[in-house]
Design a protein around this motif. Structure first.
Motif, PDB file in Angstrom:
ATOM      1  N   TYR A  96      -3.062   7.548  -5.345  1.00 50.81           N
ATOM      2  CA  TYR A  96      -3.220   7.151  -3.933  1.00 50.81           C
ATOM      3  C   TYR A  96      -2.822   8.268  -2.976  1.00 50.81           C
ATOM      4  O   TYR A  96      -1.747   8.844  -3.100  1.00 50.81           O
ATOM      5  CB  TYR A  96      -2.384   5.904  -3.631  1.00 50.81           C
ATOM      6  CG  TYR A  96      -2.301   5.598  -2.141  1.00 50.81           C
ATOM      7  CD1 TYR A  96      -3.370   5.006  -1.467  1.00 50.81           C
ATOM      8  CD2 TYR A  96      -1.176   5.944  -1.395  1.00 50.81           C
ATOM      9  CE1 TYR A  96      -3.305   4.755  -0.097  1.00 50.81           C
ATOM     10  CE2 TYR A  96      -1.098   5.693  -0.024  1.00 50.81           C
ATOM     11  CZ  TYR A  96      -2.172   5.090   0.619  1.00 50.81           C
ATOM     12  OH  TYR A  96      -2.104   4.845   1.969  1.00 50.81           O
ATOM     13  N   PRO A 155      -3.164   8.707   1.499  1.00 50.22           N
ATOM     14  CA  PRO A 155      -3.616   7.985   2.689  1.00 50.22           C
ATOM     15  C   PRO A 155      -5.052   8.336   3.051  1.00 50.22           C
ATOM     16  O   PRO A 155      -5.450   9.503   2.970  1.00 50.22           O
ATOM     17  CB  PRO A 155      -2.627   8.460   3.771  1.00 50.22           C
ATOM     18  CG  PRO A 155      -1.395   8.825   3.009  1.00 50.22           C
ATOM     19  CD  PRO A 155      -1.899   9.427   1.719  1.00 50.22           C
ATOM     20  N   GLY A 156      -5.821   7.318   3.437  1.00 48.97           N
ATOM     21  CA  GLY A 156      -7.222   7.537   3.803  1.00 48.97           C
ATOM     22  C   GLY A 156      -7.461   7.193   5.261  1.00 48.97           C
ATOM     23  O   GLY A 156      -6.630   6.530   5.895  1.00 48.97           O
ATOM     24  N   PRO A 157      -8.603   7.636   5.812  1.00 46.00           N
ATOM     25  CA  PRO A 157      -8.868   7.487   7.255  1.00 46.00           C
ATOM     26  C   PRO A 157      -9.305   6.073   7.649  1.00 46.00           C
ATOM     27  O   PRO A 157     -10.108   5.446   6.958  1.00 46.00           O
ATOM     28  CB  PRO A 157     -10.015   8.473   7.478  1.00 46.00           C
ATOM     29  CG  PRO A 157     -10.741   8.497   6.165  1.00 46.00           C
ATOM     30  CD  PRO A 157      -9.703   8.307   5.091  1.00 46.00           C
ATOM     31  N   TYR A 158      -8.772   5.603   8.777  1.00 43.45           N
ATOM     32  CA  TYR A 158      -9.247   4.338   9.346  1.00 43.45           C
ATOM     33  C   TYR A 158     -10.567   4.584  10.083  1.00 43.45           C
ATOM     34  O   TYR A 158     -10.772   5.668  10.661  1.00 43.45           O
ATOM     35  CB  TYR A 158      -8.243   3.789  10.360  1.00 43.45           C
ATOM     36  CG  TYR A 158      -6.896   3.396   9.796  1.00 43.45           C
ATOM     37  CD1 TYR A 158      -6.794   2.501   8.727  1.00 43.45           C
ATOM     38  CD2 TYR A 158      -5.715   3.884  10.343  1.00 43.45           C
ATOM     39  CE1 TYR A 158      -5.559   2.125   8.229  1.00 43.45           C
ATOM     40  CE2 TYR A 158      -4.471   3.506   9.859  1.00 43.45           C
ATOM     41  CZ  TYR A 158      -4.399   2.627   8.796  1.00 43.45           C
ATOM     42  OH  TYR A 158      -3.173   2.260   8.311  1.00 43.45           O
ATOM     43  N   HIS A 211      -4.611   7.561   9.761  1.00 41.12           N
ATOM     44  CA  HIS A 211      -4.732   7.310   8.320  1.00 41.12           C
ATOM     45  C   HIS A 211      -3.793   6.199   7.886  1.00 41.12           C
ATOM     46  O   HIS A 211      -2.788   5.924   8.541  1.00 41.12           O
ATOM     47  CB  HIS A 211      -4.385   8.580   7.525  1.00 41.12           C
ATOM     48  CG  HIS A 211      -5.454   9.623   7.584  1.00 41.12           C
ATOM     49  ND1 HIS A 211      -5.809  10.248   8.761  1.00 41.12           N
ATOM     50  CD2 HIS A 211      -6.251  10.148   6.619  1.00 41.12           C
ATOM     51  CE1 HIS A 211      -6.781  11.112   8.517  1.00 41.12           C
ATOM     52  NE2 HIS A 211      -7.076  11.076   7.227  1.00 41.12           N
ATOM     53  N   SER A 212      -4.116   5.590   6.748  1.00 39.95           N
ATOM     54  CA  SER A 212      -3.183   4.641   6.153  1.00 39.95           C
ATOM     55  C   SER A 212      -1.883   5.394   5.851  1.00 39.95           C
ATOM     56  O   SER A 212      -1.835   6.623   5.877  1.00 39.95           O
ATOM     57  CB  SER A 212      -3.791   4.009   4.899  1.00 39.95           C
ATOM     58  OG  SER A 212      -4.120   5.003   3.941  1.00 39.95           O
TER      59      SER A 212
END
Ligand code: FES
Ligand SMILES: [Fe+2]
Length: 401
Positions: free
Chosen positions: A369, A371-374, A18-19
């Motif tokens: 915000y 963190p989101g998945p790459y 994740h970011s």
């Protein structure tokens, strides 16, 4: 909370794939930490050996808060120093130029090209000039490139040289010059700038100019990227004596990959921008040789020119990006190349990326915000970058237990 404790807590919050947690991108204390833990410790690409061909030629740059001068010394070698006077600390050299001696503009303390203090006027008679040398920095060179590291304990360089040299040497960077430099100050944390630079998930919509020539080698799902196509490319490189393949090292990645079918350069029409090819690359139809160096750079060289990209943090949520266009040293502007045509694709791309990184920063600043998945398909290199960054942070804080 102290720096290391805070960073440990942030790392513990991180979810793999994740970011990063918000503070990594927005907190001024993390910016300061990054300078110490990353930028004061890693190899940074500083320029071309051919930019400083003669003794006394120098170039300068600033890494973190530290101005650096890199010069050709009296023995023809390349040396680097902290560009900070040993008297009261003024910056000595600026820009790029030539000097037989380095003279501080403040009170004229004068150093030789080895950093030795030669003269300090109006000091007491028994003043010991030998106690006030300029502080050296580490320098390495490979295939015509200069790298600098501010740490006394730099990352191992030999394996990088062993991998890069045979692949890059035929591209003739020892006989190259900088045709153009563009500097962009981006209102985004350096990690957002680098994450953006490590993926082409955004390219199809964001980079119409680049996508005329660029075949996204970072993703396995690009149409037309068949084994036969890659094998044909490898055979073409081999016939020109060029090494292909790709390497992932501890702090670097490099490789050679094909451009879009029928395209030989990063230009709007896919034709070369420079009449003189750069190096021993036959007709120049050799795809792109690429190397990326953690933390801050990536570079492409095609048959006729090179493009170097470097992102250095210059403040919290501020990154200065320098783009350099490299051509054969004998190529003459207006005769062998048109500057507008040479720079069109990467100038447009850089500006588009600046807007993306700044936009990313604005969204990341939000209280919403998380963190989101790459994408495991399109963002593998981003993941490698953030994994590398977190490992470097961890190593740094572990040493401070
Ligand atoms: S600070 Fe350099 S001579 Fe005084
Ligand atoms: Fe981009």
């Amino acid at each position: 909370m102290t720096g290391p404790e805070k960073m440990r807590a942030l790392l513990a919050e991180r979810q793999g794939g994740h970011s990063l947690p918000q503070a990594f991108y927005v907190d001024p204390a993390v910016h300061e930490f990054d300078l110490q833990a990353i930028f004061h410790r890693q190899w940074i690409q500083a320029g071309l050996e051919s930019e400083i061909p003669n003794p006394g030629d120098y170039l300068t740059m600033t890494i973190g808060a530290s101005p650096i001068v890199i010069l050709r010394n009296q023995h023809g070698g390349i040396a680097g120093f902290f560009n900070t006077c040993r008297h009261r600390g003024a910056q000595i050299c600026a820009g790029q130029g030539h000097a037989r001696r380095l003279v501080c503009p403040y009170h004229q303390w004068t150093y030789d090209l080895g950093g030795k203090l030669l003269k300090a006027g109006r000091m007491q008679d028994d003043f010991d000039v030998s106690a006030y040398q300029l502080r050296p920095v580490r320098i390495e060179t490979v295939a015509g490139l200069i790298f600098v590291c501010l740490s006394d304990d730099p990352p191992e360089f030999g394996s990088f040289r062993a991998e890069l040299e045979p692949m890059l040497e035929p591209h003739g960077l020892r006989n190259a010059k900088v045709a153009y430099t563009a500097t962009l100050v981006e209102r985004a944390d350096w990690k957002l700038v680098m994450e953006n630079a490590r993926e082409c998930y955004h390219c199809r919509t964001a980079h119409p100019q680049l996508m005329r020539s660029f075949s996204d080698f970072t993703a396995p799902d690009v149409s037309g990227r068949t084994q036969a196509w890659l094998a044909d490319f490898d055979a073409r490189c081999k016939s020109r004596g060029l090494k292909s393949g790709s390497v992932v090292g501890p702090w670097y990645e490099l490789g050679r990959y094909p451009l879009t079918e029928g395209v030989v350069s990063y230009t709007m029409d896919g034709k070369p921008a420079v009449a003189k090819t750069l190096g021993q690359v036959g007709d120049g139809n050799v795809g792109a040789m690429w190397w990326a160096v953690q933390p801050s750079g990536f570079n492409h060289v095609v048959g006729d020119y090179g493009f170097f990209f470097q992102a250095l943090p210059t403040g919290p949520r501020e990154t200065t990006v320098t783009g350099k266009w490299i051509v054969h040293q004998d190529a003459v502007e207006g005769v062998d190349y048109d500057l507008g045509r040479l720079t069109e694709v990467w100038n447009a791309t850089n500006d588009q990326d600046r807007a993306l990184a700044e936009n990313n920063q604005r969204g990341v600043n939000s209280i919403a915000y998380v963190p989101g998945p790459y994408s495991p398909i399109a963002e593998q290199l981003v993941l490698r970058f953030t994994d590398w960054y977190c490992a470097a942070v961890e190593t740094f804080v572990a040493r401070r237990k």
